[in-house]
Design an enzyme around this catalytic site. Structure first.
Site, mmCIF file in Angstrom:
data_model
loop_
_atom_site.group_PDB
_atom_site.id
_atom_site.type_symbol
_atom_site.label_atom_id
_atom_site.label_comp_id
_atom_site.label_asym_id
_atom_site.label_seq_id
_atom_site.Cartn_x
_atom_site.Cartn_y
_atom_site.Cartn_z
ATOM 1 N N GLU A 60 5.638 -2.503 -0.073
ATOM 2 C CA GLU A 60 5.069 -1.823 -1.233
ATOM 3 C C GLU A 60 5.863 -0.541 -1.479
ATOM 4 O OE1 GLU A 60 0.644 -0.021 -2.410
ATOM 5 O OE2 GLU A 60 1.375 0.093 -0.344
ATOM 6 N N LYS A 86 -1.309 -5.307 -8.063
ATOM 7 C CA LYS A 86 -2.369 -4.988 -7.096
ATOM 8 C C LYS A 86 -3.715 -4.912 -7.806
ATOM 9 C CE LYS A 86 -3.242 -1.620 -3.369
ATOM 10 N NZ LYS A 86 -2.716 -0.397 -2.734
ATOM 11 N N CYS A 116 -1.253 -3.924 0.749
ATOM 12 C CA CYS A 116 -1.730 -2.784 1.526
ATOM 13 C C CYS A 116 -3.259 -2.715 1.618
ATOM 14 C CB CYS A 116 -1.142 -1.501 0.927
ATOM 15 S SG CYS A 116 -1.285 -0.046 2.000
#
Length: 545
Positions: free
Chosen positions: A305, A365, A415
């Site tokens: 990321e 995301k 994440c």
């Protein structure tokens, strides 16, 4: 003249006995609070970077003893003490970049939700088979924390402290809710066993000859408590050999790139470019080793990321650097980038970058981090701190996307999203053969956050029967097997490349197929216990009247 006896000095024994009784009374009153605090600290210590999952049941045993039979107000207070002792140290990493105020505010808010669980557990502790209902109440509180406020904050779920140990296989049967329930039920069962043993022993010493040998088994309450204690351990042990690990669709050779980040001496814009350059440089090193025959060419490469915080769609130099790296290794790369979408909104995006055709499929995301990637009620929170303006304004994606990278289907979980059951499950149901959790932990320096997140990834591997790849900008990057063990990992703040032959799996575990239903069932158990406690309390009041 008659002799008289000398005067007798008054005895200090009554005063001493009175003082001693007051001390004992004070200790008895303060014991529940001490138990709750110790229990919270033990639960924190059970989490990574230490790996002591067996401490978690002991923690809930102490907490169960502390709240057993207490009034609602006492349960609330003891739950708050437990929550603070647990969450304040667990979430200390949240203050690394912004100071103690946000950290302590977050820990306090989450502890308040835990205090509701304490109140509920105290309420159902008067019921028969109370560990069962209490375990359901705890899972209900975790379900609430995973959804509210601000789309939830599941960090610190009991399941995430179990990346190894006998309870872990339960994740493949019912996901993190069943894994957490098993741990909590074992702990409350142990508490019930201790309390029942004490009660039976007192009764036997007062009313009948002491019970000897296996005569304790005549007490049904003690038998039930023992079953609650042992059953989760047995279930985990029985399920352990069936945890899926085989390569059902062959293997893929995967490369994880950890380019590292500059730690000091560069301004923000320079650092963003440096991070991209570092990942390109590490990829070029891999390409040189491939060309020289030192290593076999991988099938795909995974970057972390934020490996390119420079938008490659609008910055030609970033586009060219990523293309150069992809062409050098000759395989597709998954690139984490900060971009501006076509609608003008910023996105935290993963881009599948082909060495011939350039950028292709994308995944935005979906679960964004509040107070980091976006700021809820920005104007309100600005009253308390100007640091709110450091938070981003990202817009979440809307759907799961699986990358087809040279014939291997990679499910993306960026994440923070690894903490959310539905996000990970959606990618597996979408067809992911391998899971990838690209992360950027550089902001949190060398804190325990990295190891807590790595433990989540290990639990997810077992939950869904998938190998999990964890490419991180600054570490710890890791290759996790489908049984939750770590095959390879890097250090922190060092450039590194991991190469691994990873099994591709296509079948779904029972937990993946069951979806949210195990959690719904366990929450129903908790709610049912609370409802039963309300009915019993009302019936008792009517009887008294």
């Amino acid at each position: 003249m008659t002799a008289t006896a000398p005067p007798v000095a008054p005895s200090d024994e009554p005063a001493e006995q009175s003082a001693l009784s007051r001390v004992r009374s004070h200790l008895r009153r303060s014991a529940p609070l001490a138990f709750a605090v110790i229990a919270g600290l033990l639960l924190y210590v059970s989490f990574p970077p230490r790996e002591l999952p067996w401490l978690a049941p002991i923690s809930f045993a102490l907490f169960g003893v502390a709240v057993y039979g207490r009034r609602l107000r006492a349960g609330f207070g003891l739950g708050l003490a437990f929550g603070l002792a647990y969450l304040v140290p667990l979430l200390s990493w949240t203050g690394v970049d912004v100071g103690p105020l946000p950290w302590l505010a977050l820990a306090a808010a989450e502890a308040l939700l835990v205090s509701l669980a304490g109140m509920g557990i105290a309420y159902v502790s008067r019921l028969p088979l109370w560990p069962l209902w209490a375990g359901g109440v705890w899972i209900a509180s975790e379900a609430l924390r995973a959804r509210a406020p601000f789309n939830g904050f599941p960090w610190g779920k009991v399941a995430f402290g179990q990346p190894s140990g006998v309870f872990l296989p339960l994740a493949s049967l019912g996901g993190t809710p069943l894994l957490g329930f098993g741990v909590v039920l074992c702990g409350f069962g142990l508490a019930s066993l201790a309390l029942r043993f004490r009660k039976v022993r007192r009764a036997s010493s007062e009313d009948a000859p002491p019970l000897k040998g296996l005569s304790f088994l005549k007490d049904k309450g003690m038998v039930a408590a023992a079953v609650f204690t042992v059953a989760p351990i047995v279930a985990g042990a029985v399920a352990m050999p069936f945890v899926a690990t085989s390569a059902e669709a062959g293997t893929a050779r995967v490369a994880l790139i950890q380019g590292n980040v500059p730690r000091m001496g560069l301004d923000f814009n320079a650092q963003r470019r440096a991070v991209l350059d570092y990942h390109v440089r590490e990829t070029m090193k891999l390409a040189a080793k491939i060309k020289s025959g030192q290593v076999k060419r991988p099938d795909l490469v995974l970057w972390p990321e934020n490996s390119s915080d420079i938008d490659p769609y609008v910055n030609q130099d970033a586009y060219d650097e990523i293309t150069k790296a992809a062409q050098a290794v000759g395989v597709p790369i998954s690139v984490g980038a900060v971009v501006t979408a076509q609608d003008g909104t910023p996105r935290n995006r993963l881009i599948q970058w082909d060495p011939k055709t350039g950028p292709g499929a994308v995944y935005d995301k979906r679960h964004l981090q509040p107070f980091g990637e976006y700021m809820p009620y920005r104007s309100f929170f600005r009253i308390f701190s100007k640091d709110v303006d450091r938070a981003g304004e990202f817009v979440p994606g809307k759907k799961p996307v699986v990358f087809d990278m040279a014939g291997t289907k990679i499910g993306n979980v960026t994440c923070y999203e690894a903490a959310f059951d539905d996000t990970v499950r959606d990618q597996v149901r979408e067809g992911a053969q391998i899971l990838s959790v690209p992360s950027n932990n550089a902001t949190f320096e060398r804190s325990q956050m990295t190891y807590q997140q790595l433990a989540m990834d290990r639990v997810r591997a077992v939950e869904h029967g998938r190998a999990v790849m964890v490419p991180v900008t600054s570490g710890v990057s890791a290759v996790i097997r489908a049984d939750g063990t770590i095959a390879q990992q890097t250090g922190m703040f060092e450039p590194a490349t991991l190469l691994a032959d990873v099994p591709k799996r296509t079948s779904q575990t029972l937990a993946t197929r069951a979806g949210v239903w195990p959690e719904a069932l366990l929450v129903a158990i908790g709610v049912g216990g609370l409802g039963w406690a309300v009915v019993r309390a009302r019936a008792g009041r009517r009887a008294d009247a």
